[in-house]
Design an enzyme around this catalytic site. Sequence first.
Site, PDB file in Angstrom:
ATOM      1  N   LYS A 101       5.982  -9.743   0.152  1.00 43.68           N
ATOM      2  CA  LYS A 101       5.510 -10.829   0.835  1.00 43.68           C
ATOM      3  C   LYS A 101       6.140 -11.971   0.122  1.00 43.68           C
ATOM      4  CE  LYS A 101       2.383  -8.775   3.864  1.00 43.68           C
ATOM      5  NZ  LYS A 101       2.043  -8.910   5.130  1.00 43.68           N
ATOM      6  N   GLU A 123      -3.848 -16.944   5.951  1.00 43.82           N
ATOM      7  CA  GLU A 123      -5.317 -15.511   5.286  1.00 43.82           C
ATOM      8  C   GLU A 123      -4.167 -14.820   4.752  1.00 43.82           C
ATOM      9  OE1 GLU A 123      -2.151 -16.365   7.678  1.00 43.82           O
ATOM     10  OE2 GLU A 123      -1.806 -14.157   7.675  1.00 43.82           O
ATOM     11  N   SER A 390       7.835  -0.911   0.646  1.00 45.10           N
ATOM     12  CA  SER A 390       6.856  -2.389   0.666  1.00 45.10           C
ATOM     13  C   SER A 390       6.100  -3.486   0.094  1.00 45.10           C
ATOM     14  CB  SER A 390       6.227  -2.854   2.589  1.00 45.10           C
ATOM     15  OG  SER A 390       5.365  -1.763   2.867  1.00 45.10           O
TER      16      SER A 390
HETATM   17  C1  LIG Z   1       2.665  -3.543   0.487  1.00 41.55           C
HETATM   18  C2  LIG Z   1       2.193  -4.034   2.112  1.00 41.55           C
HETATM   19  N1  LIG Z   1       3.144  -3.671   3.015  1.00 41.55           N
HETATM   20  C3  LIG Z   1       2.670  -3.528   4.182  1.00 41.55           C
HETATM   21  C4  LIG Z   1       1.983  -5.002   4.907  1.00 41.55           C
HETATM   22  C5  LIG Z   1       1.503  -5.055   6.509  1.00 41.55           C
HETATM   23  O1  LIG Z   1       2.738  -6.518   6.307  1.00 41.55           O
HETATM   24  P1  LIG Z   1       3.714  -6.729   7.126  1.00 41.55           P
HETATM   25  O2  LIG Z   1       3.167  -5.119   8.836  1.00 41.55           O
HETATM   26  O3  LIG Z   1       3.664  -8.190   7.205  1.00 41.55           O
HETATM   27  O4  LIG Z   1       5.096  -6.039   6.677  1.00 41.55           O
HETATM   28  C6  LIG Z   1       1.157  -5.858   3.677  1.00 41.55           C
HETATM   29  C7  LIG Z   1       0.316  -6.191   4.014  1.00 41.55           C
HETATM   30  O5  LIG Z   1      -1.042  -7.248   3.334  1.00 41.55           O
HETATM   31  C8  LIG Z   1       1.270  -5.300   2.959  1.00 41.55           C
HETATM   32  O6  LIG Z   1       0.350  -5.904   1.388  1.00 41.55           O
END
Ligand SMILES: Cc1ncc(COP(=O)(O)O)c(C=O)c1O
Length: 406
Positions: A101, A123, A390
């Site tokens: 993020k 949000e 992620s």
């Molecule tokens: C670690 C992590 N991965 C994935 C996501 C999902 O978001 P996005 O689909 O936008 O990557 C989030 C959302 O809070 C997250 O904290």
Amino acid sequence: MIEIKNSYGLHASTLPNKEGLFGEFGGKITHPELAKALDELEAGFHEIIKEDDFIAEMKRLRETYVGRPSPIYHAKRLSEHCGGAQIYLKREDLNHTGAHKINHCLGEVLLAKKLGKKKVIAETGAGQHGVALATAAALMGLECEIHMGVVDIKKEHPNVSRMKILGAKLVPVSQGAGTLKEAVDSAFDAYLNDIENSMFAIGSVVGPAPYPEMVGYFQSVIGHEAREQFLKATGKLPNKVVACVGGGSNAMGMFSGFMTDADVEKIGVEPAGEGLDTPNHAATMSKGVKGEIQGFKCYVLLDEKGEPAQVHSIASGLDYPGVGPQHSHLRDSNLATYEAVTDKECLDAFMALSRLEGIIPALESSHAVAYAMKIAKDMPENEAILVNLSGRGDKDIDFVLDKVTL
Ligand SMILES: Cc1ncc(COP(=O)(O)O)c(C=O)c1O
């Protein structure tokens, strides 16, 4: 289409037309006052990302503040455990603040500052976007207001504390299910009351134009880095890239690097929650229909009244009834596929990666790991799956300890 002057060029299939549409999805379906503010933001975004000082500042912050490039790691013990293909991880969990993020938050806050705004509003679901935005706002001296569902506040307590320490104002949202969708509605309302001084800094590739394009652009650094790193490390490209999909920002980031590589299969993994045959999931692509949510068109899960449904996932960052318009378009163009894994499979993957590799993944990211583990065994040993890890799972440890017996 945007003309990009730096090295993070985007492929045409991931860019919108003048109406903010990716194929038939996306757009700016909103009332005139908000549309006007978003037009200004869009013009500012297209202008500013071409400026040399913006490009240089993003590069400096990515390298010296976030710690980019994040490494690619060969998860050998996990691969041996599954048998079959080699599993590699793109370590976005090692970024400052612990998730992908921060990639778009730095861009959004830098943009807000350049546009003369005093405050950013957003949000958050799992709290990772909230923490990343509060971090970027502290770094650049802007006020920060985060809207978060009461259910998520309870579940993601460590991230709530971090946001407060970083100086953000937290607005609890108790309407509806008290989760991500209601938090987005609440944050948009707050922005409408203070359009002049503030910028809405959305947390994924969702919302009306220009947000999907903007967030996708800032996240594309993941895929561009990953492609170069993977080639350098192995002399070839991965056979499949896999990423979890909530709104879809980390997946778009990863896919962006491989859009010209037709042979590299792009797979987004959604939450099947308690099962696709129950009402308790958030598998927008598997079970949704074409519809509108929060100012844009995409695949969406609707309830019997035709309103966005109350959805469920063990991972707070994935329980959103819509999905980014790029993903809706990529799916319909057969340029990416979307699968789903259950809460149970997610928890098993969370524990497997922790115990076999010493890496505690976020519950969101564990969905991608779970899917890679599932398919690896049916692939030959000389093939490779690159998973976008992620985020890290520190925020989830108390919740997981309540769910598993050790
Ligand atoms: C670690 C992590 N991965 C994935 C996501 C999902 O978001 P996005 O689909 O936008 O990557 C989030 C959302 O809070 C997250 O904290």
